[in-house]
Design a protein around this motif. Structure first.
Motif, short mmCIF file in Angstrom:
data_model
loop_
_atom_site.label_atom_id
_atom_site.label_comp_id
_atom_site.label_asym_id
_atom_site.label_seq_id
_atom_site.Cartn_x
_atom_site.Cartn_y
_atom_site.Cartn_z
N LEU A 8 17.44 42.84 19.82
CA LEU A 8 17.74 41.51 20.33
C LEU A 8 17.35 40.43 19.32
N ILE A 9 16.20 40.57 18.69
CA ILE A 9 15.77 39.61 17.68
C ILE A 9 16.71 39.64 16.48
N ILE A 10 17.14 40.83 16.07
CA ILE A 10 18.09 40.94 14.96
C ILE A 10 19.40 40.27 15.34
N TYR A 11 19.86 40.50 16.56
CA TYR A 11 21.12 39.90 17.01
C TYR A 11 21.04 38.38 17.03
N LEU A 12 19.93 37.85 17.54
CA LEU A 12 19.79 36.39 17.61
C LEU A 12 19.71 35.77 16.22
N SER A 13 19.00 36.41 15.30
CA SER A 13 18.92 35.85 13.95
C SER A 13 20.22 36.03 13.17
N SER A 14 21.03 37.02 13.55
CA SER A 14 22.31 37.20 12.87
C SER A 14 23.34 36.18 13.32
N SER A 15 23.07 35.48 14.41
CA SER A 15 23.98 34.41 14.82
C SER A 15 23.87 33.22 13.87
N VAL A 16 22.75 33.10 13.15
CA VAL A 16 22.59 32.04 12.15
C VAL A 16 23.31 32.43 10.88
N GLU A 17 23.00 33.61 10.36
CA GLU A 17 23.68 34.15 9.18
C GLU A 17 23.53 35.66 9.17
N LYS A 18 24.60 36.35 8.80
CA LYS A 18 24.59 37.80 8.82
C LYS A 18 24.04 38.36 7.50
N LEU A 19 23.29 39.42 7.61
CA LEU A 19 22.71 40.10 6.45
C LEU A 19 23.77 41.01 5.84
N ALA A 20 23.86 41.04 4.52
CA ALA A 20 24.83 41.88 3.83
C ALA A 20 24.49 43.36 4.03
N VAL A 21 25.51 44.19 3.99
CA VAL A 21 25.35 45.62 4.26
C VAL A 21 24.37 46.30 3.30
N PRO A 22 24.39 46.01 1.99
CA PRO A 22 23.40 46.68 1.11
C PRO A 22 21.96 46.37 1.51
N PHE A 23 21.69 45.15 1.96
CA PHE A 23 20.35 44.81 2.40
C PHE A 23 19.98 45.56 3.67
N VAL A 24 20.94 45.76 4.56
CA VAL A 24 20.68 46.52 5.79
C VAL A 24 20.32 47.96 5.45
N ILE A 25 21.09 48.56 4.54
CA ILE A 25 20.84 49.95 4.17
C ILE A 25 19.47 50.10 3.51
N VAL A 26 19.15 49.19 2.59
CA VAL A 26 17.85 49.26 1.91
C VAL A 26 16.71 49.05 2.91
N SER A 27 16.89 48.14 3.86
CA SER A 27 15.86 47.89 4.87
C SER A 27 15.63 49.12 5.73
N LEU A 28 16.70 49.75 6.19
CA LEU A 28 16.56 50.97 6.98
C LEU A 28 15.87 52.07 6.18
N MET A 29 16.24 52.19 4.91
CA MET A 29 15.62 53.21 4.07
C MET A 29 14.13 52.93 3.86
N LEU A 30 13.75 51.66 3.76
CA LEU A 30 12.33 51.32 3.63
C LEU A 30 11.55 51.76 4.87
#
Length: 105
Positions: A8-30
């Motif tokens: 829910l927090i990710i969804y609410l903050s993505s309404s301001v600006e969406k994170l690029a896919v490479p950053f999402v993948i790197v974040s999940l891998m971290l």
């Protein structure tokens, strides 16, 4: 419940600006790497002379890697993107932890 709140927090903050896919993948891998790093540190015997150093690395590595990743984010709405990076990293950690600790069938 924590996973739902994190999403829910990710969804609410993505309404301001969406994170690029490479950053999402790197974040999940971290998050995934953080889980396996903590598991390896738990297995180190307490009488090992390097146990203290490994525990420091296990604490400092995730923090430094998240700060470094946040430093590479674009300047526009960086706070919303940073929240998403931290959230996706937490989700990576949660998913692996939940899967590893579930009861076998």
């Amino acid at each position: 419940m924590v996973c739902i709140v994190t999403c829910l927090i990710i969804y609410l903050s993505s309404s301001v600006e969406k994170l690029a896919v490479p950053f999402v993948i790197v974040s999940l891998m971290l998050g995934i790497i953080n889980h396996f790093l903590q598991q390896k540190i738990k297995r180190i015997a307490s009488n090992n002379p390097y146990a203290q150093g490994f525990s420091i690395i296990g604490f400092v590595f995730p923090i430094i890697s998240l700060i470094t990743l946040i430093g590479f984010l674009p300047d526009t709405h960086q706070w919303a993107l940073a929240i998403q990076v931290i959230g996706f990293s937490a989700l990576g950690l949660f998913i692996v932890s939940i899967y590893q600790n579930r009861a076998p069938r």
